[in-house]
Design an enzyme around this catalytic site. Structure first.
Site, PDB file in Angstrom:
ATOM      1  N   GLU A 108      -6.310  -6.477   1.055  1.00 17.63           N
ATOM      2  CA  GLU A 108      -5.822  -6.602   2.426  1.00 17.63           C
ATOM      3  C   GLU A 108      -6.005  -7.989   3.017  1.00 17.63           C
ATOM      4  OE1 GLU A 108      -7.278  -3.900   1.308  1.00 17.63           O
ATOM      5  OE2 GLU A 108      -5.923  -2.259   1.769  1.00 17.63           O
ATOM      6  N   HIS A 161     -10.451   6.692   8.002  1.00 19.73           N
ATOM      7  CA  HIS A 161      -8.984   6.733   7.936  1.00 19.73           C
ATOM      8  C   HIS A 161      -8.376   7.328   9.200  1.00 19.73           C
ATOM      9  CE1 HIS A 161      -9.607   6.036   3.644  1.00 19.73           C
ATOM     10  NE2 HIS A 161      -8.329   5.829   3.495  1.00 19.73           N
TER      11      HIS A 161
HETATM   12  C1  TPP Z   1      -9.217  -0.997   1.528  1.00 26.04           C
HETATM   13  C2  TPP Z   1      -8.285   0.090   1.166  1.00 26.04           C
HETATM   14  N1  TPP Z   1      -7.015  -0.199   0.876  1.00 26.04           N
HETATM   15  C3  TPP Z   1      -6.148   0.771   0.562  1.00 26.04           C
HETATM   16  C4  TPP Z   1      -6.551   2.071   0.529  1.00 26.04           C
HETATM   17  C5  TPP Z   1      -5.556   3.178   0.211  1.00 26.04           C
HETATM   18  N2  TPP Z   1      -5.821   3.651  -1.141  1.00 26.04           N
HETATM   19  C6  TPP Z   1      -6.625   4.699  -1.376  1.00 26.04           C
HETATM   20  S1  TPP Z   1      -6.859   4.979  -3.005  1.00 26.04           S
HETATM   21  C7  TPP Z   1      -5.839   3.706  -3.406  1.00 26.04           C
HETATM   22  C8  TPP Z   1      -5.576   3.405  -4.844  1.00 26.04           C
HETATM   23  C9  TPP Z   1      -6.833   3.141  -5.603  1.00 26.04           C
HETATM   24  O1  TPP Z   1      -6.547   2.905  -6.940  1.00 26.04           O
HETATM   25  P1  TPP Z   1      -7.690   2.880  -8.029  1.00 26.04           P
HETATM   26  O2  TPP Z   1      -8.755   1.936  -7.604  1.00 26.04           O
HETATM   27  O3  TPP Z   1      -7.060   2.609  -9.329  1.00 26.04           O
HETATM   28  O4  TPP Z   1      -8.348   4.311  -8.011  1.00 26.04           O
HETATM   29  P2  TPP Z   1      -7.683   5.684  -8.425  1.00 26.04           P
HETATM   30  O5  TPP Z   1      -6.972   6.196  -7.212  1.00 26.04           O
HETATM   31  O6  TPP Z   1      -6.800   5.440  -9.563  1.00 26.04           O
HETATM   32  O7  TPP Z   1      -8.849   6.535  -8.754  1.00 26.04           O
HETATM   33  C10 TPP Z   1      -5.343   3.077  -2.273  1.00 26.04           C
HETATM   34  C11 TPP Z   1      -4.415   1.942  -2.283  1.00 26.04           C
HETATM   35  C12 TPP Z   1      -7.887   2.354   0.848  1.00 26.04           C
HETATM   36  N3  TPP Z   1      -8.349   3.593   0.900  1.00 26.04           N
HETATM   37  N4  TPP Z   1      -8.735   1.347   1.142  1.00 26.04           N
END
Ligand code: TPP
Ligand code: TPP
Ligand code: MG
Ligand code: MG
Lengths: 323, 336, 323, 336
Positions: free
Chosen positions: D70, D139
């Site tokens: 971000e 959130h």
């Molecule tokens: C700082 C932040 N940015 C965006 C999000 C929205 N978000 C939640 S999970 C996610 C994807 C995470 O991917 P990964 O680290 O590969 O974990 P996975 O979901 O595959 O377990 C996103 C973009 C968030 N919760 N926090």
């Protein structure tokens, strides 16, 4: 080093509990019984369990938005978790946290986390506490292939190296961050572990759908970290069986991908096949656990359904110890 | 009773706490200084000299010099605290909450609540705030309003060496996360600090001048400016209550309301710009809870709605001054 | 490719302007004529100039707290800068920004920056703009060995790789971040460039006190980036001649260190020695520039001293375009 | 006149702007979706479906899918804007200002000022805010007070599809940085959106109910709750002005003061906790500038001083409701 029968049974049971917990949540969420955003860990069980089987309650873990598996593997109470996800005041966090914030500091579980990448610095802090205590304890942060792009994750890796903190960065590469592929969002042509290496860390890599590979890798890694060499990182290649969160239509998946990974990359199936073919456990051993776990989860869901709801007065409780 | 500088009150109170309680850990950029250099550890400490000597006494596991990584610093403080330690993290400038806010706001402040009250996170985050050094827009800000607005945090703003001692001790004694805001223009101020093992409870304002005609409320550097204004007004026979809030969260509502009930007139002074500030917070409190006592509109003396400018003349015009406070007071007093 | 006589004279003049600008500030600050925090670039001139001599005003740079050299190299007005540092309303930023915030978007200088590490993402944005315009322009972010530990720097590197932004990460390793040594704060046993490499970038390394090494390295690097291969990084080993900021007693330095680096690592001295011994320029050529620059800086200081001060009404100007 | 959902008003206004002005660029996490997957670009867009179809129409240089970074997203928006583009960056949740605050607060908001007015930074940062989805403490937050407090930013909070259209167009037309706060519980709300090339100027509140007895001031999701309260009060013959501020910076002070001058009674409603909130900001404004008109204490209906809780019952109790607003109104009306 061969695992004992008891160790194998326990590991399988832990994985199976996670699997059934999640498969059941998937159903309950679809019926609308559960509110909020829920991210299921189903498919990645071998990582959580293969890592946490090496830990005791004085070792700490910090988890992610996809945290149920880590919580269960670290010893959080199944009923307490189910009640939390249902939003009961008897939940592990009294219904305040929900799926994305389950924690139980008493078992060394310092919290799931709704902020991607936020866990890594916290784990470094817990590792610094362990270093100060000097008892060979460690702290582990789980991160996804998406979280590995967040600034905090990088800062934490560098700070762990600089401070020689006994912190372990476990990267679970399930190939997706939300709807985006690993190949796109992680710029390097190499892997995540290579980045950790560039921060001066010793790194390991293993198949995250193979419990034994995870378990052995972590054994080596933990010998290194507990001996005081500073942090380490490991990347596990793994799969998530459901969508990013419940409700995700998963149109980013390849054709037949879900069937394929359920068929060939299911850590529970692989575990069963390997221990049965090696005659370490029998199908009956495993079937027995499956049945027990199923009824344990049934009971947990029943308990969560029946558990008392929080009341408006609870809102202002536990903001502070004293104010 | 010892005379000491504000910065030394910070340092010596940390030193004392580390002697007493081996859970206390310090971390931040250059809190040791000289790491990895020919000069060696403590060759030169941080720019505020608030941690000098700690490393030599307590060593690298308790005095942790960090890379420039504020999110990791604050996050590590959170992890240390969840793991049973009492970390004191330093942000060199309060402006750096910008690069570490998530760990302050979404993590440390919320752990206890999100975890259902089953954990404590007694992390103290110290930071130097405020203007007066021509350090411009990114090194001069007052940030107490942001932090006061965050449930789960306590926010402390000592204005004297004595208050530093008492409030920092109280922070260390408690089990909640505390933001400890040190005004950089006060570091060099000297004052008496009583001996003995006393603390100052949070949420208790200090009445630094007493009067019947007007209430002045302020924090940090602005307390002295209110006192100067009050002293000027006193020459005209006008008596002011000057309230130094000491902590903005918790807030001593009672002291404010009690004073306004007597004076009926209020000027709130704030080094931050006015929008959604502590000044508006206190005005709103009084407009709700002491409405019947009010004899005049509530005036606020705040910074203008702009970043902090660099040039001497501009920064001087930017910061609330005793003159502006006095003028606001006279305006309120003149209202019939 | 050999530089022309004019190019060499210009490069030397630019470096000398920075040097004299800074040496003079050092004196003026000691007398109290200048307020605020000032970080002198003196010693690192070959980097700023060796980089910026390749750029035109449509190429952008983003700088740091130690930004005077980058500004001057990119073409910010000497008088305007001096007036800004003096806090005049005729300063390049009307006295609003001061030393740490000098900018001139018209010459492609997107700002010094008081927040360590903040420049890198901004440069990525400018690079994305250049990519969209499709004219082979680039964006450059300067970072120190300390800034390379800030999360934003890492995020920016990854994002540049992912988006194939024509962004160049110039790391000026002057061995210190404030009072802390590079060996301590950058955890890796390798160098900063290796980290960039782990993000999937092509990297270069060179002696930052050798103008010709910087200039040549940048020529190669820019060919690569302007051709549309995405971002690149370069690490220059360099020296700062003064303290972190003015007032720093520098007790972290080794014995004789300052004398040694002034003697053996002075990029201006090295430039002169190399061009004179290669008979490309004469001592007289260089002495002439030295003299001109000296009087240019004298004039700038005189002008800054005499320049009008801002007034209280200026405080609220330029917060918005329209509010 | 078209009927459309709030989320579609966002998407279609961006689409239209990108058609008209090739400086407009969109960036954020999953704003394309499906990048690097078998499904390919636009296999599935972001979770709010506010950018669907943009990539297919405008391609990868103008619709930039980013990693989870971000700070880099907002920072890149700043750089794009300084370099002459009109970026629209998306933070998936407003809570993520925690991991990007420096770029919002110390960079984008301040460039123009720090650079002496010689640059513009027309970056738009969109973000989904607010409660109602049981998304818990990280959130669900309302963040407008933090951003309103930051000089250099404009802060927009549309409550209807029509306002989305008019205010987003205005943001795109201007040259200042704009924070565009979309309430996630409004994305699915449908409303009329007039045709034609009109905009809504910033700093002009919308009077959604008119009455003589009481002023209700709110933003975003809270506007509807105020209207519900006003409608309930109307059944008892009580007339309320309901003011939807639309933008909190700039603020339509005049509309608020004019209304209170008539009604003499004010309730401010805010989805955020009360301390240093927009509710206190408006209370303070009125206590200063409409003091003589006030017939009763100013009441504020805000969230309690706690993080946003998860459970259904808790979040319901947490958020200001029409019932609570009505009760506060009756309290103010009952004051003599
Ligand atoms: C700082 C932040 N940015 C965006 C999000 C929205 N978000 C939640 S999970 C996610 C994807 C995470 O991917 P990964 O680290 O590969 O974990 P996975 O979901 O595959 O377990 C996103 C973009 C968030 N919760 N926090
Ligand atoms: C986010 C942030 N953290 C800390 C500081 C204080 N600070 C200013 S410069 C500096 C050291 C920077 O070191 P480096 O990047 O090596 O640059 P150099 O000073 O050597 O040019 C520090 C810690 C800051 N300005 N911003
Ligand atoms: Mg993933
Ligand atoms: Mg350096």
């Amino acid at each position: 080093m061969q695992l004992s029968r008891e160790q194998m049974l326990q590991a399988y049971r832990r994985m199976k509990i996670i699997r059934e917990f999640e498969e059941r949540l998937h159903i309950e969420i679809a019926t609308g019984a559960i509110a909020g955003f829920t991210h299921l860990y189903c498919g990645q069980e071998a990582v959580a369990v293969g890592v946490c089987e090496h830990l005791d309650t004085d070792d700490k873990i910090v988890s992610t938005h996809r945290g149920h598996g880590h919580c269960l593997a670290k010893g959080c109470d199944v009923d307490g978790m189910m009640k939390e996800i249902w939003g009961s005041r008897e939940g592990l966090c009294k219904g305040k946290g929900g799926s994305m914030h389950i924690a139980d500091v008493d078992v060394g579980m310092l919290g799931a986390n709704g902020i991607v990448g936020a866990g890594a610095p916290i784990a470094v802090g817990a590792a610094l506490a362990a270093k100060l205590d000097g008892k060979g304890k460690v702290s582990i942060t789980f991160s996804g292939d998406g979280a590995c792009n967040q600034g905090t994750t990088f800062e934490a890796m560098n700070m762990a190296v600089v401070t020689k903190a006994p912190c372990i960065f476990v990267f679970e590469n399930n190939h997706y961050s939300e709807h985006t592929g690993f190949e796109y969002a992680v710029g390097t042509q190499l892997d995540i572990a290579s980045r950790a290496e560039a921060f001066g860390m010793k790194v390991w890599r293993a198949d995250g759908t193979d419990f034994f590979a995870v378990h052995e890798t972590m054994r080596d890694l933990l010998v290194y970290v507990r001996a005081g060499h500073g942090p380490a990182a490991v990347e596990f290649d793994t799969e998530r069986f459901f969508g990013h969160f419940e409700g995700d239509p998963q149109r980013y998946r390849g054709e037949g991908e879900l069937d394929r990974i359920r068929e060939t990359r299911d850590c529970l199936k692989k575990f069963r096949a390997s221990v049965v073919s090696a005659k370490l456990l029998t199908d009956a051993d495993i079937d027995a656990i499956d049945a027990e776990v199923l009824s344990q989860i049934d009971a947990a869901v029943d308990a969560a359904r029946a558990a008392p709801r929080p009341t408006p007065e609870d809102v202002l409780a536990d903001v502070y110890v004293a104010y | 009773m010892a005379k000491m500088m504000y910065r030394d009150a910070v340092r010596s109170t940390i030193f004392e706490a580390m002697e007493r309680d081996d859970r206390v850990v310090v971390l931040g950029e250059d809190v040791v200084g000289g790491m990895g250099t020919a000069g060696g550890p403590e060759a030169i400490g941080g720019i505020w000299a608030t941690s000098t000597g700690l490393y030599d006494r307590f060593g690298p596991d308790r005095v942790i010099d960090t890379p420039i990584s504020e999110s990791a610093i604050v996050g590590a403080a959170g992890g240390l605290a969840l793991a049973g330690k009492k970390p004191i993290a330093e942000l060199m400038f309060a402006d750096f909450i910008g690069v570490s806010l998530d760990q302050i706001w979404n993590q440390i402040a919320k752990f206890r609540y999100m975890f259902g009250g089953k954990s404590t996170c007694p992390a103290i985050i110290r930071m130097a705030y405020g203007g007066g050094f021509n350090a411009a827009a990114q090194h001069s800000q007052s940030v107490h309003h942001f932090l006061t607005a965050m449930p789960g945090l306590k926010v402390v703003m000592p204005s004297t060496p004595e208050d530093v001692r008492g409030l920092l001790r109280e922070a260390l004694r408690g089990d909640d996360p505390v933001i400890f805001l040190e005004h950089k223009a006060l570091y060099g101020v000297t004052g008496e600090v009583p001996d003995g093992d006393w603390t100052i409870p949070f949420g208790h304002a200090r009445l630094t001048r007493a009067g019947q005609d007007l209430t002045l409320v302020a924090t940090g550097l602005m307390v002295g400016r209110c006192e100067a204004a009050a002293d000027a007004l006193a020459k005209d026979g006008i008596g002011c209550d000057v309230l130094d809030l000491r902590t903005t969260s918790p807030l001593d509502e009672e002291a404010i309301l009690d004073s306004v009930e007597v004076t009926g007139r209020l000027v709130v002074v704030d080094e931050a710009p006015q929008r959604c500030s502590l000044a508006t917070d206190i005005s709103a409190l009084v407009a709700q809870k002491a409405f019947a006592s009010l004899k005049a509109p509530i005036e606020m003396v705040c910074a203008p709605h702009s970043p902090v400018p660099f040039a001497l003349e501009l920064e001087q015009a930017y910061l609330p001054s005793a003159g502006k406070i006095e003028a606001a007071a006279r305006k309120v007093l003149g209202y019939r």
